[in-house]
Design an enzyme around this catalytic site. Structure first.
Site, PDB file in Angstrom:
ATOM      1  N   HIS A 194      -2.881   9.796  -6.230  1.00 19.89           N
ATOM      2  CA  HIS A 194      -4.080  10.625  -6.389  1.00 19.89           C
ATOM      3  C   HIS A 194      -5.299  10.030  -5.694  1.00 19.89           C
ATOM      4  O   HIS A 194      -6.267  10.745  -5.435  1.00 19.89           O
ATOM      5  CB  HIS A 194      -4.363  10.909  -7.866  1.00 19.89           C
ATOM      6  CG  HIS A 194      -4.937   9.773  -8.634  1.00 19.89           C
ATOM      7  ND1 HIS A 194      -4.165   8.846  -9.281  1.00 19.89           N
ATOM      8  CD2 HIS A 194      -6.222   9.414  -8.864  1.00 19.89           C
ATOM      9  CE1 HIS A 194      -4.944   7.969  -9.878  1.00 19.89           C
ATOM     10  NE2 HIS A 194      -6.193   8.282  -9.647  1.00 19.89           N
ATOM     11  N   HIS A 256      -2.453   2.606  -4.866  1.00 19.76           N
ATOM     12  CA  HIS A 256      -3.807   3.107  -4.617  1.00 19.76           C
ATOM     13  C   HIS A 256      -4.565   2.248  -3.603  1.00 19.76           C
ATOM     14  O   HIS A 256      -5.072   2.746  -2.587  1.00 19.76           O
ATOM     15  CB  HIS A 256      -4.613   3.147  -5.916  1.00 19.76           C
ATOM     16  CG  HIS A 256      -4.025   3.989  -6.990  1.00 19.76           C
ATOM     17  ND1 HIS A 256      -3.218   5.076  -6.740  1.00 19.76           N
ATOM     18  CD2 HIS A 256      -4.126   3.909  -8.347  1.00 19.76           C
ATOM     19  CE1 HIS A 256      -2.854   5.626  -7.887  1.00 19.76           C
ATOM     20  NE2 HIS A 256      -3.388   4.936  -8.872  1.00 19.76           N
TER      21      HIS A 256
END
Length: 511
Positions: A194, A256
Site C-alpha cells: 500500500h 514498504h
C-alpha cells in the site's frame, strides 16, 4: 524482444483491459480487520467519487455466519458518515453489497459462492471478477486454488489482489509463487504494497525526472546519504501474536521501505508502462548486495519512562522470551555508477516518539572556501502525516551583517492544494487493479530480488539466539546508539542554526 512479446500477450488476454462494466468484486475475509479498516472504506471512497465500474456488485465472503441485514450493519459500521449526504451515499453503496459465508478449504463453500456470482451476473454479457484476498497468508494458497477451480469466469477477465506478507523469506516466497503459478498468470496477480499507493511515493518519479535541477544532482557526486524513516507512536496493542511471528524487518522494511528506496534510486524508465517502471526497480535490487549484520542495529521497546505504557513483552499475546525486533536501523548499498558509496539508511520502529514516514536526502558539504562550515542542504519528502516536500537551504539573514540562517523552500500539500483531496492509498491501488495497471504493484522477480537481500540477515537473527535486541523506552526515539550509528555512515545532524520545521523562531549562524 521478449518484453515486447509479453506486453502484446497481456493485451490479448485482457490483463491491461480497464474493467468498466459487468464487474464483481469479491472481498474474501470480509469480516476481518483489513476489510474493516481499509478495503471497504476504500471501495466506498471510489463509489462516492464515481470511480467504480457501472453496475458493479460487491460480494463479501468469510467464515462468519450472518444474514444479509447483519452484514450490511457491519459494512455501515466500517464507514464514517459525518454528513447526511454521505449517509445517503452509504445507503446506495450498501445496495451493491451481498454476503456469502463459507469455509476457505471446502469445495462446497466455493461452489456456493460461484452459484451466487452466477445469479447476480445472469443479465451480464461478461463475467469480470476481481478477487480481493483480505486474508492471512496461511490460507492464500488454498483459497487461490479454490477460486480457480470453482469461481474462475468462463467469459470475462479474472484478477486476484493479494495482500502482504508474501512469505517470510526467499524460499517461502518462492513456494508461494510456485503454488500460485498453475492457477494464476502473473498478469492476473496484483500484489499490494500500500505504500506504492501513497501520494508522496507516487510523486517521486515526477519530482525526480520532471525537474532537471533534481535530476542533475541525483547521484553520488552530490548526495552524501539517504534516510528512509518509518515511525509509529504505538506498540503492538494486543496484536503481538501476529507481529512476533514477523517482526519489524519483515513487516515494514523488506517491503514498504525497500519499495521507496527503489523509486528513489532507479534510472529513468523509457515509458510510464508498468513493465518499464518495474524493470528499472528490479535493476536497482539486483545491484544491491544482501544486508550485512554489521550494518544493522535492532531494538525492542520496554516500558515508558513514566511507567504508563507497557513493554513489548508485557503484551499478553507476546512470548515472555521473545527476541522479536520492534525497531531496526540498517544500511543498504547500491553497487552501480550512480550510487556507489552512498549509504541508504532505513529506520523503522514501533512505540516511538511520533508518527512519521519521511525520506531525507542529505547533500554533500561545501568543501572549501568561506562557506565550508555551513550546514548541509537536505531534501525532505514527508510521506505521512501532513504530506510535504521541503528543501533545507542556507540563506542570508535579513539585516546589515553577513549572518546565515537555515531556512526552507516549502511545499506543504494542505496549503498549496487546499481544494483537492488526497486519495487513500487503497483507493488508488484498487482503482489501478480495475484498470489493469500493474505499475504500483509488486512483480514476481521484484519480490524475489527483495527477499534475496533480506533473507540472510533474517536467518542470521533467527538462528543466533544470543543476539538480544537493545531495549529502548516506549515513546523514545529508539535505541540510545541510534545517533552514533547514523553518524558512522556520514549523516550529520546539525542544530547549530536552531532550525525547526515548520519555522517558529530564528537563531542566526554567524560566519
Amino acid at each position: 524482444m521478449s518484453a515486447t512479446i509479453a506486453r502484446a500477450e497481456e493485451q490479448q488476454n485482457g490483463s491491461t483491459v480497464e474493467l468498466k462494466d459487468d464487474t464483481v468484486i469479491v472481498v474474501l475475509g470480509a469480516s476481518g480487520d483489513l476489510a474493516k479498516k481499509k478495503t471497504f472504506p476504500a471501495l466506498f471512497g471510489l463509489f462516492r467519487n464515481k470511480f467504480l465500474p457501472k453496475g458493479i456488485k460487491i460480494v463479501g465472503y468469510a467464515r462468519t455466519q450472518m444474514d444479509h441485514n447483519e452484514y450490511l450493519k457491519r459494512v455501515r459500521s466500517y464507514i464514517k458518515t459525518p454528513t447526511k449526504e454521505i449517509e445517503e451515499q452509504l445507503n446506495s453503496f450498501c445496495e451493491l453489497c451481498t454476503y456469502i459465508s463459507g469455509q476457505y478449504d471446502q469445495d462446497d463453500s466455493f461452489k456456493n459462492l460461484a452459484k451466487h456470482l452466477e445469479e447476480i451476473e445472469k443479465n451480464q454479457k461478461e463475467q469480470n471478477r476481481v478477487f480481493y484476498m483480505a486474508l492471512p497468508p496461511s490460507v492464500f494458497i488454498t483459497v487461490s486454488e479454490q477460486l480457480k477451480r470453482n469461481c474462475y469466469p468462463k467469459n470475462g477477465v479474472a484478477r486476484i489482489i493479494v495482500e502482504k506478507p508474501f512469505g517470510k523469506d526467499l524460499q517461502s516466497s518462492r513456494d508461494l509463487q510456485k503454488a500460485l503459478e498453475p492457477n494464476w498468470k502473473e498478469e492476473e496477480i496484483f500484489r499490494i504494497d500500500h505504500y506504492l499507493g501513497k501520494e508522496m511515493v507516487k510523486n517521486i518519479l515526477i519530482m525526480r525526472f520532471g525537474n532537471e535541477f533534481f535530476n542533475a544532482t541525483w547521484n553520488r557526486h552530490h548526495i552524501d546519504n539517504v534516510q528512509i524513516t518509518f515511525k509509529e507512536p504505538f506498540g503492538t496493542e494486543g496484536r503481538g501474536g501476529y507481529f512476533d511471528e514477523f517482526g519489524i524487518i519483515r513487516d515494514v522494511m523488506q517491503n514498504h521501505l525497500l519499495q521507496v528506496l527503489t523509486l528513489l534510486a532507479m534510472e529513468r524508465p523509457i515509458s510510464f508502462s508498468a513493465e518499464d517502471i518495474r524493470d528499472e526497480k528490479v535493476r536497482v535490487l539486483r545491484a544491491m548486495d544482501p544486508i550485512q549484520p554489521k550494518d544493522v542495529i535492532i531494538g525492542q521497546y520496554g516500558r515508558s519512562l513514566d511507567g504508563s505504557k507497557p513493554a513489548y513483552k508485557e503484551d499478553d499475546t507476546v512470548p515472555q522470551d521473545s527476541r522479536c525486533p520492534t525497531f531496526c536501523a540498517l544500511v543498504a548499498h547500491i553497487k552501480n555508477e550512480r550510487w556507489d558509496g552512498v549509504p541508504f539508511i532505513m529506520k523503522a520502529g514501533k512505540a516511538l516518539n511520533e508518527q512519521k514516514t519521511e525520506i531525507r536526502i542529505q547533500f554533500k558539504d561545501v568543501t572549501s572556501g568561506i562557506f565550508k562550515d555551513i550546514p548541509r542542504n537536505e531534501l525532505v519528502i514527508r510521506v505521512q502525516p501532513n504530506e510535504s516536500v521541503y528543501i533545507k537551504m542556507n540563506s542570508k539573514l535579513p539585516g546589515l551583517s553577513m549572518q546565515t540562517v537555515v531556512t526552507e523552500l516549502d511545499l506543504t500539500y494542505r496549503r498549496r492544494f487546499s481544494d483537492l483531496k488526497i486519495p487513500e492509498a487503497y483507493e488508488s491501488l484498487i482503482l489501478d487493479a480495475l484498470k489493469g495497471d500493474h505499475s504500483n504493484f509488486v512483480r514476481d522477480d521484484e519480490l524475489d530480488a527483495s527477499w534475496r537481500m533480506f533473507t540472510p540477515l533474517l536467518h542470521y537473527l533467527d538462528d543466533n539466539k544470543e543476539i538480544i535486541p537493545m531495549e529502548y523506552p516506549y515513546g523514545s526515539r529508539g535505541p540510545s546508539v541510534l545517533d552514533d550509528f547514523t553518524a558512522s555512515y556520514g549523516y550529520k545532524f546539525s542544530d547549530a542554526a536552531g532550525y525547526q520545521w515548520p519555522l517558529t523562531h530564528t537563531t542566526p549562524n554567524r560566519l
